[in-house]
Design an enzyme around this catalytic site. Structure first.
Site, PDB file in Angstrom:
ATOM      1  N   LEU A 468       0.831  -1.211   0.000  1.00  0.00           N
ATOM      2  CA  LEU A 468       0.000   0.000   0.000  1.00  0.00           C
ATOM      3  C   LEU A 468       0.862   1.257   0.000  1.00  0.00           C
ATOM      4  O   LEU A 468       0.487   2.280  -0.568  1.00  0.00           O
ATOM      5  CB  LEU A 468      -0.933  -0.004   1.215  1.00  0.00           C
ATOM      6  CG  LEU A 468      -2.161  -0.915   1.087  1.00  0.00           C
ATOM      7  CD1 LEU A 468      -2.904  -0.965   2.411  1.00  0.00           C
ATOM      8  CD2 LEU A 468      -3.081  -0.422  -0.008  1.00  0.00           C
ATOM      9  N   GLU A 473       0.041   1.847  -8.384  1.00  0.00           N
ATOM     10  CA  GLU A 473      -1.420   1.719  -8.586  1.00  0.00           C
ATOM     11  C   GLU A 473      -2.168   2.388  -7.443  1.00  0.00           C
ATOM     12  O   GLU A 473      -3.150   3.108  -7.656  1.00  0.00           O
ATOM     13  CB  GLU A 473      -1.792   0.243  -8.694  1.00  0.00           C
ATOM     14  CG  GLU A 473      -3.277   0.029  -8.983  1.00  0.00           C
ATOM     15  CD  GLU A 473      -3.647  -1.440  -9.003  1.00  0.00           C
ATOM     16  OE1 GLU A 473      -4.767  -1.739  -9.487  1.00  0.00           O
ATOM     17  OE2 GLU A 473      -2.840  -2.275  -8.525  1.00  0.00           O
ATOM     18  N   GLU A 474      -1.710   2.152  -6.213  1.00  0.00           N
ATOM     19  CA  GLU A 474      -2.373   2.748  -5.036  1.00  0.00           C
ATOM     20  C   GLU A 474      -2.272   4.259  -5.060  1.00  0.00           C
ATOM     21  O   GLU A 474      -3.229   4.978  -4.760  1.00  0.00           O
ATOM     22  CB  GLU A 474      -1.759   2.173  -3.768  1.00  0.00           C
ATOM     23  CG  GLU A 474      -2.419   2.662  -2.480  1.00  0.00           C
ATOM     24  CD  GLU A 474      -1.713   3.868  -1.900  1.00  0.00           C
ATOM     25  OE1 GLU A 474      -2.340   4.640  -1.152  1.00  0.00           O
ATOM     26  OE2 GLU A 474      -0.527   4.061  -2.219  1.00  0.00           O
ATOM     27  N   GLN A 475      -1.073   4.744  -5.466  1.00  0.00           N
ATOM     28  CA  GLN A 475      -0.888   6.189  -5.481  1.00  0.00           C
ATOM     29  C   GLN A 475      -1.762   6.858  -6.537  1.00  0.00           C
ATOM     30  O   GLN A 475      -2.378   7.902  -6.292  1.00  0.00           O
ATOM     31  CB  GLN A 475       0.589   6.500  -5.732  1.00  0.00           C
ATOM     32  CG  GLN A 475       1.516   6.050  -4.608  1.00  0.00           C
ATOM     33  CD  GLN A 475       2.982   6.262  -4.937  1.00  0.00           C
ATOM     34  OE1 GLN A 475       3.335   6.795  -6.001  1.00  0.00           O
ATOM     35  NE2 GLN A 475       3.868   5.838  -4.026  1.00  0.00           N
ATOM     36  N   MET A 478      -5.526   6.603  -5.320  1.00  0.00           N
ATOM     37  CA  MET A 478      -5.865   7.517  -4.243  1.00  0.00           C
ATOM     38  C   MET A 478      -5.865   8.958  -4.724  1.00  0.00           C
ATOM     39  O   MET A 478      -6.664   9.792  -4.258  1.00  0.00           O
ATOM     40  CB  MET A 478      -4.883   7.345  -3.084  1.00  0.00           C
ATOM     41  CG  MET A 478      -4.896   5.948  -2.457  1.00  0.00           C
ATOM     42  SD  MET A 478      -6.546   5.408  -1.966  1.00  0.00           S
ATOM     43  CE  MET A 478      -6.893   6.563  -0.665  1.00  0.00           C
TER      44      MET A 478
END
Length: 577
Positions: A468, A473-475, A478
């Protein structure tokens, strides 16, 4: 037989004569004056006050009772002494002895018979002893009574009407001022000129022979007015009472002895046998503060209020010879207490609102989902938002080739089976819906922008936390969710997360703001049913469906779909940070 009857009567008289001397004398001087050659009847004044007693008449000091033979000129008939006719020599005193089993009382009565002159009307009023004075108040209607003629009887007035004279001149009855009724002379609206000498003359037939009866009256109108009765209660009021209930109303009047107080309804006085539902109790007491004043009370008892009682008021009427006063009560149905009704309605509404809030809090998810499923046909159609996917699924990627984690199984099997197949949603899962060889940054950025929700799968452990924090991808996800497009984020915990402090600040912020949903962690049919609590909460956070839900209840199949089967977790290519 006749001889035997005479013998019995003689024996009774003999016994009475022997006991006459034992009676107690009652010294009351009573003198009655009548006229000779007319029939005359005397009553014993003690008779009304003694019950079950025998009355015997005597003349002067004789111990021999007066004859009871009807054909005797002077005789006793029943309890009265008869003179048929009277003579001047019959004047004197007579005794009536009232006797029962315990005592005997004698009363003396003086009888005086005047000579019957040819011009009797002129002479009769000169003898003051033979004149009866009567009074009536001015400006009121009343009547004069021909005295001591009760023995004539009602039937005699019809056969021989009473003749009335004023100052020896015949009176014309029913002329507006005077009227006749049996032994009474009615005077309407008494005036001062009605004062004078009145004579009443009647006729009585005894044993086939007719006899006259003459009485003289001096009429004096009353100039002084009697005080009017004063009402203490009721006060002309309206009383609320329920139909069929009981009610007691007191008529309290201050007046004088002889004043009458009566209740009246619908034009009629309420007598003893008026109706079974109405009773009246009377009482009279003397006022200590005023010797001539009395408190007269008439209590109206309504044993059961009838419907008719509301139609007319109940009048309490107090009257004397001078005036008449009235007071009333009006029965009314009770007016509803609107204040209590409004308070009750307000309390009920508060209870309903509180209960509704509690029910809504408890069953909020179920209510919203029921509304979506039942009313999807009536929901307004919205313009296309340009979105293709209902949710973008962000999950931790397994870095070991050929390994399959819990998150992979949940993402590639459980989520598609429930949300896509059973609920009809369209998900974008990286590693399943992208093409190999595409620029992963571009793929992630474009497909997040085409999604209405962002689902983030959370797992416990260092790998999950590290992913995370370092995943491109998470950045990107979000950034688009929290800053650029404002996409709603849904956190799904596959297991209990002990330390959120190790996760990125964006995840901590979302967790603090809206919380997270925790997967039950088993693959049973109950928890994988679309009607389970977990999936209801997930559906609640998902976009509103614009198409009907599946008609049949489906459960999760452990066999992967063809598309997901060709892309097992071991084939998933991990984007490089």
């Amino acid at each position: 037989m006749k001889v035997l009857l005479r013998l019995v009567c003689f024996t009774a008289l003999l016994i009475s004569s022997l006991e006459a001397d034992k009676c107690e004398n009652h010294d009351i001087k009573i003198t009655l004056v009548s006229y000779a050659n007319e029939i005359d009847v005397r009553s014993c004044m003690l008779a009304p006050y003694v019950k079950n007693a025998t009355i015997v008449w005597y003349k002067n000091d004789s111990t021999t009772p007066i004859s009871i033979e009807r054909d005797s000129r002077i005789h006793q008939y029943k309890e009265k002494l008869w003179f048929v006719p009277a003579m001047v020599e019959d004047s004197g005193y007579y005794y009536c002895a009232v006797r029962n089993s315990t005592y005997c009382i004698k009363m003396k009565l003086t009888a005086k018979f005047e000579k019957n002159e040819p011009d009797l009307c002129s002479v009769i009023h000169k003898n003051t002893q033979a004149v009866y004075e009567q009074r009536l108040p001015l400006e009121r209607s009343g009547y004069l009574v021909c005295p001591h003629v009760e023995f004539l009887g009602h039937e005699n007035y019809e056969l021989f009407p009473m003749q009335w004279y004023k100052d020896c001149k015949p009176l014309l009855l029913d002329n507006g001022n005077f009227g006749g009724a049996t032994n009474k002379l009615i005077i309407r609206n008494v005036q001062a000129e009605h004062k004078g000498n009145y004579t009443c003359r009647g006729m009585y037939k005894h044993l086939g022979q007719q006899y006259f009866v003459t009485r003289a009256i001096r009429f004096v109108p009353l100039a002084r007015k009697l005080p009017r009765p004063v009402f203490i209660s009721p006060a002309n009021e309206t009383v609320e009472v329920h139909l069929g209930s009981q009610l007691k109303v007191t008529c309290n009047v201050t007046g004088r002895w002889g004043d009458s107080v009566l209740w009246k309804w619908n034009g009629s006085f309420i007598t003893e046998n008026y109706t079974v539902w109405i009773k009246v109790d009377y009482s009279i007491t003397k006022n200590p503060s005023s010797p001539k004043s009395y408190t007269i009370i008439a209590v109206l008892n309504l044993l059961k209020v009838q419907r008719d009682f509301y139609l007319y008021p109940f009048f309490c009427e107090a009257r004397n010879s001078h005036s008449k006063q009235t007071a009333y009560i009006q029965l009314a149905h009770p007016v509803p207490d609107y204040q209590k009704i409004l308070i009750g309605i307000f309390v009920v509404l508060i209870v309903v609102i509180i209960c509704s809030i509690i029910i809504y809090k408890i069953f909020k998810v179920d209510i919203i989902l029921w509304y979506r499923d039942s009313c999807y046909k009536f929901l307004p159609k919205k313009a296309s938002d340009g979105k293709i996917y209902d949710a973008y699924v962000l999950y931790p990627k397994s870095l070991e080739e050929g390994s399959t984690s819990t998150s992979d199984n949940f993402v590639f099997k459980v989520l598609p089976e429930v949300l896509e197949k059973q609920c009809g949603y369209k998900l974008f899962i990286f590693g399943r819906d992208d093409d190999v060889g595409e620029d992963f940054v571009k793929v992630i950025n474009e497909n997040i922008m085409k999604s209405r929700r962002l689902i983030i799968i959370l797992v416990q452990g260092i790998i999950g936390f590290k992913w995370l924090g370092n995943s491109s991808e998470e950045q990107i996800a979000m950034y688009n969710a929290l800053i650029k497009d404002g996409i709603r984020v849904l956190l799904l915990e596959l297991e209990k997360i002990q330390d959120y402090e190790k996760m990125p600040e964006s995840i901590q912020f979302i967790k603090q703001k809206q919380g997270a949903l925790r997967w039950p962690g088993n693959t049973g049919e109950e928890t994988q049913s679309v009607k389970s609590r977990f999936w209801k909460k997930v559906r609640y956070h998902m976009p509103v469906q614009r198409r009907p839900p599946p008609s049949e209840h489906q459960f999760l199949s452990l066999i992967p779909s063809p598309k997901s089967q060709k892309r097992l977790p071991k084939d998933v290519h991990v984007p490089r940070g």
